[in-house]
Design a protein around this motif. Structure first.
Motif, mmCIF file in Angstrom:
data_model
loop_
_atom_site.group_PDB
_atom_site.id
_atom_site.type_symbol
_atom_site.label_atom_id
_atom_site.label_comp_id
_atom_site.label_asym_id
_atom_site.label_seq_id
_atom_site.Cartn_x
_atom_site.Cartn_y
_atom_site.Cartn_z
ATOM 1 N N CYS A 86 0.831 -1.127 0.113
ATOM 2 C CA CYS A 86 0.021 0.193 0.133
ATOM 3 C C CYS A 86 0.803 1.201 0.104
ATOM 4 O O CYS A 86 2.013 1.228 0.525
ATOM 5 C CB CYS A 86 -0.823 0.103 1.368
ATOM 6 N N CYS A 93 -7.126 0.183 3.346
ATOM 7 C CA CYS A 93 -7.374 1.655 3.535
ATOM 8 C C CYS A 93 -7.906 2.031 2.060
ATOM 9 O O CYS A 93 -8.154 3.354 1.926
ATOM 10 C CB CYS A 93 -6.544 2.305 3.916
ATOM 11 N N TRP A 135 -0.358 -2.293 4.839
ATOM 12 C CA TRP A 135 -0.422 -3.419 4.094
ATOM 13 C C TRP A 135 0.606 -3.910 3.077
ATOM 14 O O TRP A 135 0.838 -3.068 2.369
ATOM 15 C CB TRP A 135 -1.872 -3.164 3.531
ATOM 16 N N CYS A 190 -0.629 2.863 4.003
ATOM 17 C CA CYS A 190 -0.755 2.175 5.228
ATOM 18 C C CYS A 190 0.362 0.947 5.134
ATOM 19 O O CYS A 190 1.116 0.845 4.300
ATOM 20 C CB CYS A 190 -2.016 1.658 5.582
ATOM 21 N N CYS A 202 -5.538 -1.194 -1.885
ATOM 22 C CA CYS A 202 -5.531 -1.492 -0.563
ATOM 23 C C CYS A 202 -6.673 -2.303 0.107
ATOM 24 O O CYS A 202 -7.512 -1.439 0.212
ATOM 25 C CB CYS A 202 -4.702 -0.394 0.543
HETATM 26 ZN ZN LIG Z 1 -3.533 0.801 2.673
#
Ligand SMILES: [Zn+2]
Ligand SMILES: *Cc1c(COP(=O)(O)O)cnc(C)c1O
Length: 392
Positions: free
Chosen positions: A8, A26, A13, A11, A23
């Motif tokens: 991501c 988010c 991830w 974030c 993502c």
């Molecule tokens: Zn994310």
């Protein structure tokens, strides 16, 4: 192949390399990340010396197996010294010489090859014309069905190109963002690999970044002070910056170019946010410009604009808005003085570099490279004065 997976952009991830469009935590755009320690520097060094096309940079691309490559011999385009009185050291990266006459062949060759590797049977794209024209040619080569959504206002040349390559085309009402949404829904429903050249498909930007490797090599392994890029959502700008970031990580380059994002005054969501010093990009209510290829109001995916804005900031760059009259003058100057016939969206970079020189942003001794993204014959009615601009 040293890609580790997708991560991501906002974030923490991360996941495997299987195609995803956002993502799962988010909703932000994703990008490919690599194990740069495993990259063979000698191979990259050789590619920087001897490349002939985009796939010579395989060491830094996410494809596992070369047998999946779908190529029409894209990349390897010239860098040309401008003879215009630019008051700086201006060069043009001539992307009009790609197989379908625009730089979109770079993101698409990587995107379709990855789609093939991951077992997709059909592909799709939302486009202002060039992306669709390009993808439909690659789909013809790969013998894959191709679905294109373009705005009704798309120049006939670009639509005809797609027709002859055998794509199924939906002419969508409204602006580019409407085509984007329409294609996104269709692609989800039918499990088509979506190649839309915003930040939606995380692989396509990997094709864009090869422009950086070539420029670096063509300038005798040096980094230009500025690179001026016409912005749709800005994946090309971020991709080129990523290319230079990688050259730094691998120890070939020692600094980044300053990225100049260029938009037409009639559709400038990203540059507008930059000028106002805002962190977030708002969508543009009503696009009106002759530079149809970059008329992207970002409605529904404003986050893409934020990411481009971040790239401009990260490179200590700038945003420049150009008026349609400036763009048309630049089309004429490029054709008459530098013998390069480009479409309005592309000529915007020459107008922008001029403005940036006047503003004192670009200095006389500095090297500025403008990306000339697509050929003038793509939108010849417009330049012949027979068609009005994108006006929605
Ligand atoms: Zn994310
Ligand atoms: C697509 C396109 C752009 C913009 O590229 P993005 O990666 O979408 O920002 C610029 N110029 C031309 C001619 C294009 O077709």
């Amino acid at each position: 192949m040293h890609a580790l997976g997708l991560k991501c952009t906002s974030c923490e991830w991360s996941g495997d390399l299987n195609l995803r469009y956002e993502c799962p935590l988010c909703g932000s755009p994703l990008e490919v990340f690599y194990d740069y320690d495993q990259v063979d520097r000698a191979k990259v060094d050789r590619a920087l010396r001897e490349y002939r096309g985009l796939w010579d940079f395989r060491e830094l691309l996410p494809l596992r197996d070369s047998r999946h490559i779908v190529s029409l011999h894209e990349g390897g385009t010239p860098l040309i010294r401008s003879e215009l009185p630019m008051k700086c050291q201006a060069f043009w990266k001539d992307e009009t010489r790609n197989p379908t006459l625009s730089f979109k062949d770079r993101p698409n060759t990587v995107g379709i090859s990855m789609a093939r590797e991951q077992g997709f049977e059909e592909i799709s794209i939302a486009s202002t014309g060039n992306g669709g024209a390009s993808l439909s040619a690659y789909a013809a080569r790969a013998k894959m069905p191709c679905h294109v959504c373009v705005p009704e206002s798309t120049p006939p040349g670009k639509v005809v190109q797609q027709m002859y390559h055998g794509a199924s085309i939906v002419l969508c009402k409204g602006d580019y963002s409407d085509s984007y949404q329409h294609n996104r829904l269709l692609s989800q429903a039918h499990h088509w690999a979506n190649m839309t050249s915003t930040y939606l498909n995380p692989f396509t930007m990997e094709g864009d970044k090869t422009i950086a490797y070539e420029i670096f090599s063509q300038l005798g392994r040096s980094v230009p002070d500025w690179i001026a890029v016409p912005l749709g959502a800005g994946a090309m700008l971020t991709g080129i910056l990523k290319g230079f970031e990688e050259l730094c990580l691998l120890g070939f380059a020692d600094r980044l170019p300053r990225m100049m994002g260029v938009q037409a005054e009639g559709c400038a969501p990203i540059v507008d946010a930059w000028i106002r010093g805002e962190e977030h990009v708002n969508s543009w209510p009503r696009c009106s410009t002759i530079a149809g290829a970059i008329a992207d109001p970002l409605t529904g995916y404003e986050k893409d604009g934020d990411r481009t804005l971040n790239s401009i900031h990260r490179s200590n760059g700038c945003g420049i808005r150009v008026r349609d009259e400036e763009i048309l003058r630049a089309v004429r100057d490029l054709a008459a003085e530098d013998a390069m016939f480009v479409e309005p969206a592309s000529a915007s970079v020459a107008a922008a570099i001029n403005q940036a020189v006047e503003k004192g942003l670009v200095k006389e001794q500095e090297v500025a490279v403008g990306i000339l993204t697509a050929h003038g014959l793509k939108d010849v009615e417009q330049l012949a004065g027979k068609r009005k601009g994108t006006e929605i």
